[in-house]
Structures are given as C-alpha cells and as structure tokens.
Design a protein around this motif. Structure first.
Motif, short mmCIF file in Angstrom:
data_model
loop_
_atom_site.label_atom_id
_atom_site.label_comp_id
_atom_site.label_asym_id
_atom_site.label_seq_id
_atom_site.Cartn_x
_atom_site.Cartn_y
_atom_site.Cartn_z
N THR A 39 1.13 -1.66 0.33
CA THR A 39 -0.15 -0.43 0.22
C THR A 39 1.00 0.94 0.13
OG1 THR A 39 0.09 -0.13 1.99
CG2 THR A 39 -1.66 -0.71 1.10
N LEU A 40 0.09 2.33 -0.52
CA LEU A 40 1.03 3.61 -0.90
C LEU A 40 1.69 4.22 0.61
CD1 LEU A 40 -0.30 6.15 -3.09
CD2 LEU A 40 1.89 4.92 -3.20
N SER A 41 0.69 3.13 1.65
CA SER A 41 0.99 4.07 2.97
C SER A 41 2.00 3.14 3.47
CB SER A 41 -0.22 3.85 4.09
OG SER A 41 -0.90 2.44 3.72
N GLY A 42 2.56 2.24 3.61
CA GLY A 42 3.12 1.00 4.36
C GLY A 42 4.51 1.57 3.38
N ILE A 43 4.67 1.68 2.20
CA ILE A 43 5.50 1.80 1.27
C ILE A 43 5.94 3.21 2.32
CG2 ILE A 43 6.62 3.02 -0.74
CD1 ILE A 43 4.56 0.99 -2.30
N ALA A 44 5.32 4.30 1.93
CA ALA A 44 5.82 5.65 2.68
C ALA A 44 6.29 5.45 4.45
CB ALA A 44 5.06 6.28 3.27
N LEU A 45 5.70 3.94 5.04
CA LEU A 45 6.23 4.25 6.59
C LEU A 45 7.61 3.32 6.31
CD1 LEU A 45 5.85 4.08 9.19
CD2 LEU A 45 4.54 2.41 9.41
N LYS A 46 7.76 2.77 4.88
CA LYS A 46 9.16 1.35 5.60
C LYS A 46 10.35 2.90 4.70
CE LYS A 46 11.02 -2.28 2.53
NZ LYS A 46 11.01 -3.07 1.27
N TYR A 47 9.69 3.57 3.66
CA TYR A 47 10.99 4.86 3.83
C TYR A 47 11.14 5.59 4.28
CZ TYR A 47 11.91 1.33 0.51
OH TYR A 47 11.53 -0.01 -0.60
N GLY A 48 10.58 6.16 5.11
CA GLY A 48 10.44 7.44 6.22
C GLY A 48 10.10 8.84 5.26
N THR A 49 8.68 8.37 4.31
CA THR A 49 7.93 9.57 3.78
C THR A 49 6.28 9.76 4.06
OG1 THR A 49 8.34 10.89 1.62
CG2 THR A 49 8.19 8.56 1.49
#
Length: 126
Positions: free
Chosen positions: A33-43
């Motif tokens: 998910t976009l939120s999961g990807i953003a969280l993973k990369y600190g953005t």
C-alpha cells in the motif's frame, strides 16, 4: 598559463551545480500500500504521490517501479520492525515512549493487531 597561489579563477556555473538527490526505487509487490511503502522509507504518501505524478485515484500495480524521496537526514523518527512475540507495551518501553503515542503516530486503533514484520514509526528521544 600557470596557476599561482592566490589567483582568482572563474568557473562556469554549470560545473558547480549540485546534483539532484538520488532517489530510491521500490518495485510494488502484492499487498503493498502507499502508506506502507511511505512508512517503510520514512516519507509520506503525498511525497511518493507527488514524485511519481500520482493522483489520489491512482492505483498501485504489481511490478510498478516507484521513485522514493530520499530520507531526511534530521528525521525526528526511528522505525521498528515488529518481531514475533513483541507487544506494543514492550516496544514502547524499549524506546522510552508510550503505547498511546505509538498508536497515534501509526494511526492504530485500540483494536489494531500487531503482526510480525509490521514497521512502526516511533519518535526519537531528544
């Protein structure tokens, strides 16, 4: 002509330009998910959307390559990957924070289930 100490040189502006920051790449996998990807990369989701020219209606497709903005050097957060058997209270104790603070920062309800592999955003200690 020879160079002498103290002599001023003119250097074209194009050779002194800073290079644009190197972006990371993420290949979308099933379940991302976009939120999961953003969280993973600190953005943030909005940063990923903006960089990839995605609207709020855009959908993720498996195999799509996303540009990920570089992580800010002075981030006020750290990230914790949940391991099997860990609890929110144990994680909060480890980082000197509270369960409520972790829930709020990660938009978790009191009914949210903690699963091994989840990445949690946590405020860094000052």
């Amino acid at each position: 002509s020879t160079l002498m100490a103290g002599k001023k040189l003119k250097i074209p502006a194009s050779s002194t330009k800073k290079k644009s920051p190197a972006y990371r790449r993420h290949i979308v996998k099933r379940g991302d998910t976009l939120s999961g990807i953003a969280l993973k990369y600190g953005t943030t989701v909005s940063s990923v959307r903006k960089l990839n020219r995605m609207s709020s209606r855009s959908t993720l497709r498996i195999g799509k390559k996303l540009k990920i903005p570089p992580r800010a050097a002075s981030s006020k957060y750290t990230y914790h990957t949940v391991k099997r058997g860990e609890t929110l209270s144990g994680i909060a104790l480890k980082y000197g924070t509270t369960v409520a603070a972790i829930r709020k920062l990660n938009r978790m309800s009191s009914r949210s289930v903690l699963k091994a592999g989840n990445k949690l955003k946590i405020h860094k200690k000052s």
